[in-house]
Write an enzyme that holds these catalytic residues in place. Structure first.
Site, PDB file in Angstrom:
ATOM      1  N   LYS A 169       0.832  -1.215   0.000  1.00 38.21           N
ATOM      2  CA  LYS A 169       0.000   0.000   0.000  1.00 38.21           C
ATOM      3  C   LYS A 169       0.864   1.263   0.000  1.00 38.21           C
ATOM      4  O   LYS A 169       0.615   2.200  -0.751  1.00 38.21           O
ATOM      5  CB  LYS A 169      -0.925   0.026   1.237  1.00 38.21           C
ATOM      6  CG  LYS A 169      -1.882  -1.141   1.344  1.00 38.21           C
ATOM      7  CD  LYS A 169      -2.812  -1.006   2.549  1.00 38.21           C
ATOM      8  CE  LYS A 169      -2.114  -1.076   3.902  1.00 38.21           C
ATOM      9  NZ  LYS A 169      -1.482  -2.372   4.213  1.00 38.21           N
ATOM     10  N   ARG A 224      -9.561   0.628   8.822  1.00 42.48           N
ATOM     11  CA  ARG A 224      -9.060  -0.709   9.165  1.00 42.48           C
ATOM     12  C   ARG A 224     -10.142  -1.567   9.814  1.00 42.48           C
ATOM     13  O   ARG A 224      -9.908  -2.731  10.088  1.00 42.48           O
ATOM     14  CB  ARG A 224      -8.002  -0.522  10.216  1.00 42.48           C
ATOM     15  CG  ARG A 224      -6.542  -0.676  10.138  1.00 42.48           C
ATOM     16  CD  ARG A 224      -5.680  -1.279   9.262  1.00 42.48           C
ATOM     17  NE  ARG A 224      -4.419  -1.677   9.825  1.00 42.48           N
ATOM     18  CZ  ARG A 224      -3.271  -1.066   9.612  1.00 42.48           C
ATOM     19  NH1 ARG A 224      -3.189   0.036   8.912  1.00 42.48           N
ATOM     20  NH2 ARG A 224      -2.162  -1.574  10.101  1.00 42.48           N
ATOM     21  N   ARG A 240      11.773  -6.593   5.776  1.00 40.74           N
ATOM     22  CA  ARG A 240      11.616  -5.137   5.608  1.00 40.74           C
ATOM     23  C   ARG A 240      12.384  -4.384   6.701  1.00 40.74           C
ATOM     24  O   ARG A 240      12.409  -4.801   7.849  1.00 40.74           O
ATOM     25  CB  ARG A 240      10.124  -4.790   5.692  1.00 40.74           C
ATOM     26  CG  ARG A 240       9.842  -3.310   5.567  1.00 40.74           C
ATOM     27  CD  ARG A 240       8.449  -3.049   5.062  1.00 40.74           C
ATOM     28  NE  ARG A 240       7.435  -3.120   6.094  1.00 40.74           N
ATOM     29  CZ  ARG A 240       6.144  -2.817   5.874  1.00 40.74           C
ATOM     30  NH1 ARG A 240       5.737  -2.455   4.676  1.00 40.74           N
ATOM     31  NH2 ARG A 240       5.275  -2.902   6.844  1.00 40.74           N
ATOM     32  N   ARG A 289      11.155  -2.758  12.414  1.00 42.88           N
ATOM     33  CA  ARG A 289      10.134  -2.176  13.281  1.00 42.88           C
ATOM     34  C   ARG A 289       9.824  -3.120  14.446  1.00 42.88           C
ATOM     35  O   ARG A 289       9.890  -4.326  14.296  1.00 42.88           O
ATOM     36  CB  ARG A 289       8.838  -1.944  12.469  1.00 42.88           C
ATOM     37  CG  ARG A 289       8.831  -0.648  11.729  1.00 42.88           C
ATOM     38  CD  ARG A 289       7.725  -0.536  10.705  1.00 42.88           C
ATOM     39  NE  ARG A 289       6.415  -1.021  11.096  1.00 42.88           N
ATOM     40  CZ  ARG A 289       5.325  -0.901  10.313  1.00 42.88           C
ATOM     41  NH1 ARG A 289       5.414  -0.307   9.144  1.00 42.88           N
ATOM     42  NH2 ARG A 289       4.173  -1.377  10.708  1.00 42.88           N
ATOM     43  N   ARG A 293      -0.571  -9.383  13.472  1.00 42.74           N
ATOM     44  CA  ARG A 293      -1.086  -8.357  12.555  1.00 42.74           C
ATOM     45  C   ARG A 293      -1.867  -8.997  11.406  1.00 42.74           C
ATOM     46  O   ARG A 293      -2.876  -8.457  10.967  1.00 42.74           O
ATOM     47  CB  ARG A 293       0.062  -7.505  12.001  1.00 42.74           C
ATOM     48  CG  ARG A 293       0.555  -6.472  13.017  1.00 42.74           C
ATOM     49  CD  ARG A 293       1.902  -5.902  12.620  1.00 42.74           C
ATOM     50  NE  ARG A 293       1.858  -5.058  11.462  1.00 42.74           N
ATOM     51  CZ  ARG A 293       2.915  -4.826  10.667  1.00 42.74           C
ATOM     52  NH1 ARG A 293       4.076  -5.405  10.913  1.00 42.74           N
ATOM     53  NH2 ARG A 293       2.799  -4.016   9.649  1.00 42.74           N
TER      54      ARG A 293
HETATM   55  P1  AMP Z   1       0.821   0.145   9.482  1.00 40.84           P
HETATM   56  O1  AMP Z   1       2.081   0.910   9.311  1.00 40.84           O
HETATM   57  O2  AMP Z   1      -0.297   0.650   8.612  1.00 40.84           O
HETATM   58  O3  AMP Z   1       1.014  -1.348   9.354  1.00 40.84           O
HETATM   59  O4  AMP Z   1       0.321   0.412  10.982  1.00 40.84           O
HETATM   60  C1  AMP Z   1       1.109   0.051  12.097  1.00 40.84           C
HETATM   61  C2  AMP Z   1       0.235  -0.093  13.330  1.00 40.84           C
HETATM   62  O5  AMP Z   1      -0.412   1.171  13.617  1.00 40.84           O
HETATM   63  C3  AMP Z   1      -0.905  -1.091  13.213  1.00 40.84           C
HETATM   64  O6  AMP Z   1      -0.482  -2.422  13.488  1.00 40.84           O
HETATM   65  C4  AMP Z   1      -1.866  -0.556  14.275  1.00 40.84           C
HETATM   66  O7  AMP Z   1      -1.405  -0.856  15.579  1.00 40.84           O
HETATM   67  C5  AMP Z   1      -1.734   0.941  14.100  1.00 40.84           C
HETATM   68  N1  AMP Z   1      -2.685   1.475  13.093  1.00 40.84           N
HETATM   69  C6  AMP Z   1      -2.386   2.068  11.899  1.00 40.84           C
HETATM   70  N2  AMP Z   1      -3.492   2.440  11.251  1.00 40.84           N
HETATM   71  C7  AMP Z   1      -4.541   2.089  12.045  1.00 40.84           C
HETATM   72  C8  AMP Z   1      -5.954   2.194  11.920  1.00 40.84           C
HETATM   73  N3  AMP Z   1      -6.528   2.746  10.843  1.00 40.84           N
HETATM   74  N4  AMP Z   1      -6.718   1.709  12.944  1.00 40.84           N
HETATM   75  C9  AMP Z   1      -6.159   1.161  14.043  1.00 40.84           C
HETATM   76  N5  AMP Z   1      -4.836   1.008  14.220  1.00 40.84           N
HETATM   77  C10 AMP Z   1      -4.022   1.479  13.229  1.00 40.84           C
END
Ligand code: AMP
Length: 213
Positions: free
Chosen positions: A13, A88, A127, A160, A171
């Site tokens: 994404k 999400r 990554r 990360r 996740r």
């Molecule tokens: P990402 O970088 O998009 O994988 O997001 C990393 C982490 O941030 C996720 O595993 C969640 O803990 C939190 N997060 C990001 N976007 C959201 C969202 N829209 N709703 C809830 N948690 C989020």
């Protein structure tokens, strides 16, 4: 363009969003990046989000909607936006629909980037991310020139906290349970484009085609 990018963690994404920003000046809005920035800055939002993120769990919907309500009304969104990692959950999608109606903004459509699970697992475990500028690397396919140092800003490039095997597996489970239902949500709204591809160029081309050029 005003798009939602859906797909499991590691589906691409962020990469697709970055390529799309080059086309027409639309901005990438990544809730994950906003939250990581808040954790790094030690802000109140960061303190509230940190434990959920580390475990690979979702941050509560009300915190996310608070962020997005403000962010979507900033002037740079007028040219267009690419929502990367938001919504999400079904409640976030419903709240987004209400918010966009209130601020009189129309979405083009939602794109589901569909990538096989083996590819996702391989990408996430290899990554690496710059803690300063967020640039993404991969130890196998796109390593930094100097190990652990960002080519772009000289910051430290690390794995990360939520990219340990345990957090990754959580996740992906959370994605299947809470986020995958959004595919049907947007299909029912007649707003879904599914692209099954591991190449970001293929995804970008399919989006451009659907946008009509
Ligand atoms: P990402 O970088 O998009 O994988 O997001 C990393 C982490 O941030 C996720 O595993 C969640 O803990 C939190 N997060 C990001 N976007 C959201 C969202 N829209 N709703 C809830 N948690 C989020």
């Amino acid at each position: 363009m005003k798009l939602i990018l859906l797909g499991a963690p590691g589906a691409g994404k962020g990469t697709v969003a970055k390529q799309l920003t080059q086309l027409d000046g639309s901005v990438q809005i990544s809730t994950g990046d906003i939250l990581r920035g808040a954790v790094q800055a030690g802000s109140e939002l960061g303190k509230q989000a940190e434990a959920y993120m580390k475990a690979g769990d979702l941050v509560p919907d009300d915190l996310i909607m608070g962020i997005m309500e403000q962010r979507l009304q900033e002037p740079d969104c007028e040219k267009g936006f690419l929502l990367d990692g938001f919504p999400r959950t079904i409640p976030q999608a419903e709240a987004l629909k209400d918010l966009l109606k209130r601020i009189a903004v129309d979405l083009d459509f939602a794109v589901e980037i569909d990538v096989p699970r083996e590819v996702i697992l391989d990408r996430l475990t290899t990554r690496r991310t710059c803690v300063d500028c967020g640039a993404i690397y991969n130890v196998k396919s796109m390593p930094t020139k100097v190990e652990g140092v960002c080519d772009k800003c000289g910051g430290s490039v690390v794995q990360r906290d939520d990219e340990t095997e345990e957090a990754i597996s959580n996740r992906l489970d959370v994605y299947n349970e809470k986020t995958a239902p959004l595919v049907d949500f947007y299909r029912n709204e007649n707003m879904l484009l599914t692209v099954s591809a591991t190449s970001s160029e293929v995804v970008v081309n399919a989006i451009q085609e659907r946008l009509g050029g």
